[in-house]
Write an enzyme that holds these catalytic residues in place. Structure first.
Site, PDB file in Angstrom:
ATOM      1  N   GLY A  44      -2.779  -4.303   2.338  1.00 18.13           N
ATOM      2  CA  GLY A  44      -3.657  -3.263   1.793  1.00 18.13           C
ATOM      3  C   GLY A  44      -5.030  -3.378   2.411  1.00 18.13           C
ATOM      4  N   GLU A  58     -12.993   1.510   8.776  1.00 21.33           N
ATOM      5  CA  GLU A  58     -11.633   2.039   8.870  1.00 21.33           C
ATOM      6  C   GLU A  58     -11.585   3.377   8.113  1.00 21.33           C
ATOM      7  OE1 GLU A  58      -8.431   0.135   6.658  1.00 21.33           O
ATOM      8  OE2 GLU A  58      -7.230   0.214   8.478  1.00 21.33           O
ATOM      9  N   ILE A  59     -11.208   4.445   8.824  1.00 19.70           N
ATOM     10  CA  ILE A  59     -11.188   5.780   8.202  1.00 19.70           C
ATOM     11  C   ILE A  59      -9.801   6.073   7.645  1.00 19.70           C
ATOM     12  CG2 ILE A  59     -11.547   8.239   8.631  1.00 19.70           C
ATOM     13  CD1 ILE A  59     -13.603   7.407  10.797  1.00 19.70           C
ATOM     14  N   PHE A  60      -8.768   5.629   8.334  1.00 19.70           N
ATOM     15  CA  PHE A  60      -7.393   5.697   7.830  1.00 19.70           C
ATOM     16  C   PHE A  60      -6.896   7.132   7.659  1.00 19.70           C
ATOM     17  CE2 PHE A  60      -3.966   3.717   5.116  1.00 19.70           C
ATOM     18  CZ  PHE A  60      -3.649   2.720   6.006  1.00 19.70           C
ATOM     19  N   ASN A  83       0.708   3.750   2.417  1.00 17.08           N
ATOM     20  CA  ASN A  83       0.831   4.489   3.686  1.00 17.08           C
ATOM     21  C   ASN A  83       2.202   4.392   4.334  1.00 17.08           C
ATOM     22  OD1 ASN A  83       0.135   1.757   4.215  1.00 17.08           O
ATOM     23  ND2 ASN A  83      -0.225   2.314   6.338  1.00 17.08           N
ATOM     24  N   GLU A 137      -2.288  -8.913   4.917  1.00 16.21           N
ATOM     25  CA  GLU A 137      -2.266  -7.981   6.057  1.00 16.21           C
ATOM     26  C   GLU A 137      -3.245  -6.881   5.695  1.00 16.21           C
ATOM     27  OE1 GLU A 137      -0.357  -8.046   8.776  1.00 16.21           O
ATOM     28  OE2 GLU A 137       1.285  -9.411   8.291  1.00 16.21           O
ATOM     29  N   LEU A 138      -4.390  -6.823   6.385  1.00 19.23           N
ATOM     30  CA  LEU A 138      -5.465  -5.930   5.929  1.00 19.23           C
ATOM     31  C   LEU A 138      -5.751  -4.826   6.952  1.00 19.23           C
ATOM     32  CD1 LEU A 138      -7.669  -8.782   4.440  1.00 19.23           C
ATOM     33  CD2 LEU A 138      -5.888  -7.450   3.305  1.00 19.23           C
ATOM     34  N   GLY A 139      -6.953  -4.328   6.913  1.00 24.79           N
ATOM     35  CA  GLY A 139      -7.270  -3.138   7.697  1.00 24.79           C
ATOM     36  C   GLY A 139      -7.525  -3.423   9.174  1.00 24.79           C
ATOM     37  N   PRO A 142       0.818  -1.215   0.000  1.00 30.34           N
ATOM     38  CA  PRO A 142       0.000   0.000   0.000  1.00 30.34           C
ATOM     39  C   PRO A 142       0.856   1.271   0.000  1.00 30.34           C
ATOM     40  CG  PRO A 142       0.211  -0.775   2.238  1.00 30.34           C
ATOM     41  CD  PRO A 142       1.088  -1.669   1.383  1.00 30.34           C
ATOM     42  N   LYS A 150       4.992  -4.943  -6.594  1.00 25.56           N
ATOM     43  CA  LYS A 150       4.167  -3.876  -7.176  1.00 25.56           C
ATOM     44  C   LYS A 150       3.774  -2.894  -6.073  1.00 25.56           C
ATOM     45  CE  LYS A 150      -0.021  -2.797  -7.724  1.00 25.56           C
ATOM     46  NZ  LYS A 150       0.032  -1.325  -7.590  1.00 25.56           N
ATOM     47  N   PRO A 151       4.396  -1.708  -6.083  1.00 23.77           N
ATOM     48  CA  PRO A 151       4.001  -0.688  -5.097  1.00 23.77           C
ATOM     49  C   PRO A 151       2.656  -0.086  -5.481  1.00 23.77           C
ATOM     50  CG  PRO A 151       6.145  -0.186  -6.129  1.00 23.77           C
ATOM     51  CD  PRO A 151       5.487  -1.257  -6.946  1.00 23.77           C
ATOM     52  N   CYS A 186      -2.677   0.962   9.577  1.00 25.45           N
ATOM     53  CA  CYS A 186      -3.605  -0.140   9.843  1.00 25.45           C
ATOM     54  C   CYS A 186      -3.716  -0.403  11.334  1.00 25.45           C
ATOM     55  CB  CYS A 186      -3.134  -1.392   9.124  1.00 25.45           C
ATOM     56  SG  CYS A 186      -1.451  -1.858   9.554  1.00 25.45           S
TER      57      CYS A 186
HETATM   58  P1  NDP Z   1      -5.508  -0.993  -1.434  1.00 26.19           P
HETATM   59  O1  NDP Z   1      -6.072  -2.272  -0.981  1.00 26.19           O
HETATM   60  O2  NDP Z   1      -6.330  -0.070  -2.218  1.00 26.19           O
HETATM   61  O3  NDP Z   1      -4.188  -1.233  -2.310  1.00 26.19           O
HETATM   62  C1  NDP Z   1      -3.080  -1.968  -1.850  1.00 26.19           C
HETATM   63  C2  NDP Z   1      -2.264  -2.422  -3.040  1.00 26.19           C
HETATM   64  O4  NDP Z   1      -3.017  -3.356  -3.811  1.00 26.19           O
HETATM   65  C3  NDP Z   1      -1.908  -1.289  -3.997  1.00 26.19           C
HETATM   66  O5  NDP Z   1      -0.627  -1.541  -4.532  1.00 26.19           O
HETATM   67  C4  NDP Z   1      -2.977  -1.424  -5.045  1.00 26.19           C
HETATM   68  O6  NDP Z   1      -2.602  -0.832  -6.248  1.00 26.19           O
HETATM   69  C5  NDP Z   1      -3.072  -2.931  -5.155  1.00 26.19           C
HETATM   70  N1  NDP Z   1      -4.301  -3.434  -5.758  1.00 26.19           N
HETATM   71  C6  NDP Z   1      -5.535  -2.866  -5.774  1.00 26.19           C
HETATM   72  N2  NDP Z   1      -6.429  -3.665  -6.433  1.00 26.19           N
HETATM   73  C7  NDP Z   1      -5.727  -4.769  -6.828  1.00 26.19           C
HETATM   74  C8  NDP Z   1      -6.070  -5.953  -7.548  1.00 26.19           C
HETATM   75  N3  NDP Z   1      -7.313  -6.182  -7.973  1.00 26.19           N
HETATM   76  N4  NDP Z   1      -5.101  -6.866  -7.797  1.00 26.19           N
HETATM   77  C9  NDP Z   1      -3.843  -6.664  -7.352  1.00 26.19           C
HETATM   78  N5  NDP Z   1      -3.452  -5.559  -6.688  1.00 26.19           N
HETATM   79  C10 NDP Z   1      -4.383  -4.624  -6.406  1.00 26.19           C
HETATM   80  O7  NDP Z   1      -4.946  -0.340  -0.113  1.00 26.19           O
HETATM   81  P2  NDP Z   1      -4.345   1.090   0.044  1.00 26.19           P
HETATM   82  O8  NDP Z   1      -3.146   1.246  -0.835  1.00 26.19           O
HETATM   83  O9  NDP Z   1      -5.471   2.062  -0.064  1.00 26.19           O
HETATM   84  O10 NDP Z   1      -3.797   1.026   1.544  1.00 26.19           O
HETATM   85  C11 NDP Z   1      -4.609   1.264   2.611  1.00 26.19           C
HETATM   86  C12 NDP Z   1      -5.092  -0.027   3.235  1.00 26.19           C
HETATM   87  O11 NDP Z   1      -3.984  -0.850   3.578  1.00 26.19           O
HETATM   88  C13 NDP Z   1      -5.827   0.230   4.516  1.00 26.19           C
HETATM   89  O12 NDP Z   1      -7.051  -0.454   4.537  1.00 26.19           O
HETATM   90  C14 NDP Z   1      -4.914  -0.343   5.591  1.00 26.19           C
HETATM   91  O13 NDP Z   1      -5.546  -0.801   6.709  1.00 26.19           O
HETATM   92  C15 NDP Z   1      -4.182  -1.412   4.856  1.00 26.19           C
HETATM   93  N6  NDP Z   1      -2.894  -1.663   5.516  1.00 26.19           N
HETATM   94  C16 NDP Z   1      -2.737  -2.805   6.257  1.00 26.19           C
HETATM   95  C17 NDP Z   1      -1.566  -3.043   6.935  1.00 26.19           C
HETATM   96  C18 NDP Z   1      -1.384  -4.294   7.741  1.00 26.19           C
HETATM   97  O14 NDP Z   1      -0.239  -4.631   8.049  1.00 26.19           O
HETATM   98  N7  NDP Z   1      -2.432  -4.998   8.113  1.00 26.19           N
HETATM   99  C19 NDP Z   1      -0.459  -2.095   6.898  1.00 26.19           C
HETATM  100  C20 NDP Z   1      -0.725  -0.945   6.088  1.00 26.19           C
HETATM  101  C21 NDP Z   1      -1.909  -0.762   5.408  1.00 26.19           C
HETATM  102  P3  NDP Z   1      -2.973   0.705  -6.577  1.00 26.19           P
HETATM  103  O15 NDP Z   1      -2.951   1.488  -5.321  1.00 26.19           O
HETATM  104  O16 NDP Z   1      -1.896   1.081  -7.476  1.00 26.19           O
HETATM  105  O17 NDP Z   1      -4.328   0.646  -7.211  1.00 26.19           O
END
Ligand code: NDP
Length: 505
Positions: free
Chosen positions: A244, A399-401, A168, A266-268, A166, A191-192, A300
């Site tokens: 993400g 999650e407001i983030f 952040n 690792e999600l929200g 992601p 892929k960032p 997160c």
């Molecule tokens: P996203 O889920 O929108 O994106 C994360 C990554 O996935 C980006 O590189 C994005 O690309 C990519 N992506 C999006 N759709 C697809 C797909 N269909 N196939 C493959 N890759 C895809 O998250 P954010 O970047 O908005 O980050 C915020 C989220 O990350 C928050 O919900 C947060 O809680 C979570 N997070 C969790 C952490 C943890 O350790 N649990 C740590 C940090 C964040 P692109 O952005 O280029 O579209």
């Protein structure tokens, strides 16, 4: 929306590439052609770079490079000591460029430079050292219980990893993915996020200046729906590690499931931060402010639902609001800044939309609640806090983030634990109490992957980190990463001849 203005490159403290391309098989992909996506500074709204998106063919080339480096190259076949030497070279070269990487991260993600340079960059370096050590100490198993057999279990690298991160905390999070993947002999394609390609593009370039064989660490830039999806779906990828949002995690898990690829997610989070009446109030206040507002509130593991014992609620809220008003929101390149801009315009609008959502659910706005008045450019918002009416409110469940705290009041610790658990998420939990049984009760009963007692945001890399429920699947730690990024192989040998049926004799 303000007009996007061009960036005056002569004022850059370190070079910023005009176009952020992919990096495949030890070389930068050319800047010509391709779909372009603007890379905007969230602090100034200037166009600081452009991202050249990798299409499916370019993703296939990156996977082919990683595949070739895995199937035929020296990396998986080296001794762990040789690999460790290169992992430490990587740490050294990255840390030599610490200021440059911190600058790129701050320019692109808007994170305060003191935070990035002080925490994220050292963590990045440590990730390579740590996983080099972990891999060098990893041992197999042996079973002798079934006579006359010796069964040995060795762990082999799993193959090509698709690593998706992601926006952040790109350096801190994605360096962990790269290090934990390659340490065990795997190769990877990273892929960032399309919003923050700059620091990681430079990281992958720097990694490739060491003795690491070509094709071990590759990078593709582009949007998730295109580049990310092509990567996860590619049959040459063996394993997917994703950090993400929860919605994206679901899509990725189902895509990876079609190829039967193991996935770590690792999600929200929407983590409860429980302040008891027996807390050291000064420390609880310090920790709660850091827990929700640090990293511009975009984390997160934020303590975003602050649950207050009714006996101390009024005084705690008053002090929290007073301190929130004094937090320094400003240019993330300034040393004194506590909170910089949010990562991009759409995200700031989304975070601010929760002010109205909170009010519709009957919440009281305690402080902030708007774009910061001190800036006519950039995605700055005021540190914001609301008092919710009930845990069912959207500001308690979603999650407001961003720098947006939600308070709730409880009457006894059982109620606090119940509220903490009334959530789809379960990433972390916090409790502040000087009374050990209370702290332990919370730790034992809140369903979350990590509980912090009287401390905020402490990551112990050796211990598992990851989420219950919709906060993820799998854990990061020395042992968990070893299990995820390796395949177990059992080899069985009889230690003496044994009677065998002689069919057809
Ligand atoms: P996203 O889920 O929108 O994106 C994360 C990554 O996935 C980006 O590189 C994005 O690309 C990519 N992506 C999006 N759709 C697809 C797909 N269909 N196939 C493959 N890759 C895809 O998250 P954010 O970047 O908005 O980050 C915020 C989220 O990350 C928050 O919900 C947060 O809680 C979570 N997070 C969790 C952490 C943890 O350790 N649990 C740590 C940090 C964040 P692109 O952005 O280029 O579209």
């Amino acid at each position: 929306m303000n007009a996007i203005t061009p960036f005056d490159r002569s004022k850059a403290r370190f070079p910023i590439p005009e176009v952020a391309t992919s990096f495949i098989n030890g070389a930068s992909v050319g800047a010509a052609g391709g779909h372009r996506i603007p890379v905007i500074s969230p602090a100034t709204e200037e166009l600081i770079s452009e991202l050249r998106e990798a299409d499916a063919d370019e993703v296939a080339a990156a996977v082919a490079a990683a595949r070739n480096a895995f199937d035929k190259g020296p990396w998986p076949r080296m001794s762990v000591d040789e690999r460790k030497k290169i992992m430490l070279q990587i740490k050294d070269v990255l840390m030599k460029h610490a200021d440059e990487l911190a600058y790129l991260e701050t320019m692109n993600a808007g994170l305060a430079v003191t935070h990035v340079r002080g925490f994220h960059v050292p963590r990045m370096g440590f990730n390579f050292e740590f996983f080099a050590e972990v891999a060098s100490q990893a041992a197999g198993d042996a079973y002798t219980q079934t006579k006359p057999y010796l069964s040995i279990v060795t762990r082999e690298p799993i193959g090509v990893g698709a690593l998706i991160g992601p926006w952040n905390a790109p350096l801190a999070l994605c360096s962990m993915k790269i290090a934990s993947c390659i340490a065990f002999g795997n190769t990877c394609v990273l892929k960032p996020s399309e919003f923050t390609p700059l620091s990681l593009r430079r990281v992958v370039e720097l990694i490739n200046t060491t003795d690491i064989p070509k094709g071990v660490v590759n990078l593709v830039n582009g949007r998730g729906q295109t580049t990310g999806d092509a990567l996860v779906s590619h049959p040459g990828v063996d394993v997917v590690s994703f950090t993400g949002g929860t919605t994206t995690g679901r899509a990725i898990a189902s895509r990876a499931g079609q190829g039967l690829k193991p996935v770590a997610l690792e999600l929200g989070g929407k983590s409860a931060n429980i302040i008891t009446a027996t807390a050291n109030m000064e420390r609880a206040l310090d920790g709660s402010l850091l827990g929700i507002y640090s990293n511009n509130g975009q984390q997160c593991l934020a303590g975003s639902r602050i649950l207050l014992d009714r006996k101390i609620a009024d005084s705690f809220v008053a002090k929290f609001v007073e301190r929130s008003k004094k937090i320094i929101v400003g240019d993330p390149l300034e040393q004194k800044t506590n909170i910089g801009p949010l990562a991009y315009e759409g995200h700031m609008k989304r975070v601010l939309s929760y002010v109205d959502i909170a009010k519709q659910d009957g919440a009281e706005l305690l402080t902030g609640g708007a774009a910061h008045p001190g800036f006519n450019k950039g995605y700055y918002m005021q540190p914001t806090a609301v008092m919710a009416k009930s845990n069912a409110a959207r500001v308690c469940q979603e999650e407001i983030f961003g720098p947006f705290a939600t308070f709730l009041v409880y009457d006894d610790i059982d109620e606090a634990i119940a509220i903490a658990n009334q959530s789809d998420f379960g990433l972390v939990g916090y409790v502040w109490s000087e009374h050990l049984p209370t702290a332990m009760k919370v730790s034992q009963n809140v369903r979350a992957g990590t509980i912090w007692v009287n401390t905020p945001l402490t990551r112990e890399l050796r211990a598992p980190f990851g989420g219950y429920k919709h906060s993820g699947i799998g854990r990061d730690s020395a042992e968990d990463c070893k299990m995820f990024f390796t395949e177990a192989k059992t080899t069985t040998i009889p230690l003496e001849d044994f009677p065998m049926a002689k069919w057809g004799a």
